[in-house]
Design a protein around this motif. Structure first.
Motif, mmCIF file in Angstrom:
data_model
loop_
_atom_site.group_PDB
_atom_site.id
_atom_site.type_symbol
_atom_site.label_atom_id
_atom_site.label_comp_id
_atom_site.label_asym_id
_atom_site.label_seq_id
_atom_site.Cartn_x
_atom_site.Cartn_y
_atom_site.Cartn_z
ATOM 1 N N VAL A 7 0.862 -1.189 0.000
ATOM 2 C CA VAL A 7 0.000 0.000 0.000
ATOM 3 C C VAL A 7 0.897 1.237 0.000
ATOM 4 N N GLY A 8 0.796 2.016 -1.048
ATOM 5 C CA GLY A 8 1.598 3.236 -1.148
ATOM 6 C C GLY A 8 3.084 2.955 -0.988
ATOM 7 N N GLY A 9 3.556 1.888 -1.605
ATOM 8 C CA GLY A 9 4.979 1.553 -1.579
ATOM 9 C C GLY A 9 5.425 0.827 -0.317
ATOM 10 N N GLU A 10 4.508 0.652 0.633
ATOM 11 C CA GLU A 10 4.867 -0.005 1.888
ATOM 12 C C GLU A 10 4.410 -1.467 1.848
ATOM 13 N N ASN A 11 5.332 -2.375 2.114
ATOM 14 C CA ASN A 11 5.006 -3.798 2.104
ATOM 15 C C ASN A 11 4.370 -4.171 3.443
ATOM 16 N N VAL A 12 3.042 -4.075 3.477
ATOM 17 C CA VAL A 12 2.294 -4.242 4.729
ATOM 18 C C VAL A 12 2.520 -5.627 5.332
ATOM 19 N N THR A 13 2.656 -6.629 4.464
ATOM 20 C CA THR A 13 2.799 -8.003 4.938
ATOM 21 C C THR A 13 4.162 -8.251 5.572
ATOM 22 N N ALA A 14 5.100 -7.328 5.382
ATOM 23 C CA ALA A 14 6.435 -7.529 5.964
ATOM 24 C C ALA A 14 6.658 -6.686 7.221
ATOM 25 N N LEU A 15 5.660 -5.919 7.628
ATOM 26 C CA LEU A 15 5.856 -5.013 8.765
ATOM 27 C C LEU A 15 5.750 -5.752 10.102
ATOM 28 N N ASN A 16 6.590 -5.355 11.060
ATOM 29 C CA ASN A 16 6.421 -5.900 12.412
ATOM 30 C C ASN A 16 5.285 -5.143 13.108
ATOM 31 N N SER A 17 4.948 -5.549 14.324
ATOM 32 C CA SER A 17 3.721 -5.014 14.910
ATOM 33 C C SER A 17 3.822 -3.517 15.206
ATOM 34 N N LYS A 18 5.016 -3.056 15.528
ATOM 35 C CA LYS A 18 5.176 -1.615 15.779
ATOM 36 C C LYS A 18 4.996 -0.814 14.480
ATOM 37 N N ALA A 19 5.598 -1.322 13.408
ATOM 38 C CA ALA A 19 5.471 -0.653 12.111
ATOM 39 C C ALA A 19 4.030 -0.703 11.612
ATOM 40 N N LEU A 20 3.339 -1.809 11.927
ATOM 41 C CA LEU A 20 1.933 -1.927 11.531
ATOM 42 C C LEU A 20 1.074 -0.892 12.250
ATOM 43 N N THR A 21 1.357 -0.686 13.518
ATOM 44 C CA THR A 21 0.626 0.330 14.285
ATOM 45 C C THR A 21 0.819 1.696 13.644
ATOM 46 N N ASN A 22 2.047 1.985 13.283
ATOM 47 C CA ASN A 22 2.343 3.241 12.608
ATOM 48 C C ASN A 22 1.616 3.371 11.281
ATOM 49 N N TYR A 23 1.629 2.293 10.538
ATOM 50 C CA TYR A 23 0.942 2.253 9.242
ATOM 51 C C TYR A 23 -0.546 2.572 9.422
ATOM 52 N N ARG A 24 -1.177 1.909 10.392
ATOM 53 C CA ARG A 24 -2.602 2.164 10.644
ATOM 54 C C ARG A 24 -2.842 3.598 11.066
ATOM 55 N N ARG A 25 -1.988 4.109 11.920
ATOM 56 C CA ARG A 25 -2.188 5.463 12.448
ATOM 57 C C ARG A 25 -2.011 6.529 11.385
ATOM 58 N N ARG A 26 -0.967 6.357 10.568
ATOM 59 C CA ARG A 26 -0.631 7.423 9.621
ATOM 60 C C ARG A 26 -1.430 7.353 8.334
ATOM 61 N N LYS A 27 -1.662 6.148 7.855
ATOM 62 C CA LYS A 27 -2.196 6.039 6.498
ATOM 63 C C LYS A 27 -3.682 5.708 6.397
ATOM 64 N N LEU A 28 -4.248 5.139 7.480
ATOM 65 C CA LEU A 28 -5.570 4.550 7.317
ATOM 66 C C LEU A 28 -6.668 5.223 8.107
ATOM 67 N N GLY A 29 -7.861 5.160 7.519
ATOM 68 C CA GLY A 29 -9.074 5.513 8.240
ATOM 69 C C GLY A 29 -10.012 4.327 8.170
ATOM 70 N N PHE A 30 -10.619 3.985 9.296
ATOM 71 C CA PHE A 30 -11.545 2.849 9.326
ATOM 72 C C PHE A 30 -12.958 3.334 9.631
ATOM 73 N N VAL A 31 -13.930 2.745 8.929
ATOM 74 C CA VAL A 31 -15.338 2.970 9.282
ATOM 75 C C VAL A 31 -15.989 1.596 9.345
ATOM 76 N N PHE A 32 -16.614 1.301 10.485
ATOM 77 C CA PHE A 32 -17.221 -0.018 10.685
ATOM 78 C C PHE A 32 -18.739 0.082 10.721
ATOM 79 N N GLN A 33 -19.374 -1.089 10.693
ATOM 80 C CA GLN A 33 -20.838 -1.117 10.705
ATOM 81 C C GLN A 33 -21.414 -0.481 11.974
#
Ligand SMILES: Nc1ncnc2c1ncn2[C@@H]1O[C@H](COP(=O)(O)OP(=O)(O)OP(=O)(O)O)[C@@H](O)[C@H]1O
Ligand SMILES: [Mg+2]
Length: 232
Positions: free
Chosen positions: A65-91
């Motif tokens: 996603v946007g040049g970032e290999n999400v499947t290779a990120l460790n949990s800290k990097a994943l947290t950063n990825y979610r915080r910086r790049k993503l917005g979630f809307v749930f049911q």
């Protein structure tokens, strides 16, 4: 390419049985488009969104996603990825019940590096005049508008919306769809919306249809219709 998905597979072990939720998906998505993931219950929509969102891990395959290999990120990097790049809307909105509308929006804004003005975003969703209310004082439709504001205020590169209209009546569902359409146009946010409602797919730029964890349709929609013309 903004999103690259290659040979993505996910299974869940339930007792002695293995459930294949995603069976080798490969596709690409462009930036700034509105995508609808269609499919019946159990077809893998939530699983796909959760993996894209770094909430769940695939068994196999690659997600970029946007040049970032999400499947290779460790949990800290994943947290950063979610915080910086993503917005979630749930049911079911997922607001913080002990915070006001404005505080709910501020609480996600600070996670992002270049967030938008909370006032502007709350005005966009028509909730600025309710900024001091608590979630229990709002209708479902109003809560979902705040949930959208919480996602949008981060100015995310990607918004993942899992059945965002699933708990709403027709009128409120239309308001939410119109808002998402508006966000996609105004901020050029890439939106991926999962639903089993075929009518909603008519407003998307591309339809991705899942059946039993397989991508059975990947079709451009040359004439997306405005949200207000979506009827079901
Ligand atoms: N945590 C889990 N443990 C076990 N099985 C799961 C889990 N999550 C999903 N599944 C299974 O994976 C398959 C895909 O589920 P998923 O939630 O992705 O479907 P969906 O398309 O979002 O369905 P719905 O429209 O009902 O939300 C289903 O068979 C489901 O039962
Ligand atoms: Mg689901």
């Amino acid at each position: 390419m903004f999103i690259e998905i290659r040979a993505l597979s996910k299974s869940y072990q339930v007792g002695a049985t293995k459930i294949y939720a995603l069976r080798g998906l490969s596709f690409d998505l462009d930036e700034g488009k509105f995508y609808v993931v269609l499919g019946p219950s159990g077809s893998g929509k939530t699983t796909l969104l959760n993996i894209l969102g770094g909430i769940d891990k695939p068994d196999l395959g690659r997600v970029i996603v946007g040049g970032e290999n999400v499947t290779a990120l460790n949990s800290k990097a994943l947290t950063n990825y979610r915080r910086r790049k993503l917005g979630f809307v749930f049911q079911f909105y997922n607001l913080v019940n002990s915070l006001t509308v404005l505080e709910n929006v501020l609480s996600t804004k600070y996670l992002a590096q270049d967030g938008l003005e909370p006032r502007e975003v709350l005005e966009t969703v028509g909730m600025w005049e309710h900024k001091d209310k608590f979630p229990f004082e709002l209708s479902g439709g109003e809560q979902q508008r705040v949930a959208i504001a919480r996602a949008v205020v981060k100015n995310p590169a990607l918004m993942l919306c899992d059945e965002p209209t699933g708990a709403l009546d027709y009128e409120n569902a239309k308001v939410v769809l119109k808002l998402l359409e508006n966000v996609n146009k105004k901020y050029e946010t890439t939106i991926i919306l999962a639903t089993h409602n075929t009518a909603i797919s008519r407003m998307s730029h591309k339809i991705l249809r899942l059946r039993s964890g397989e991508l059975v349709e990947y079709a451009d929609n040359p004439l997306p219709i405005p949200a207000e013309e979506v009827i079901w």
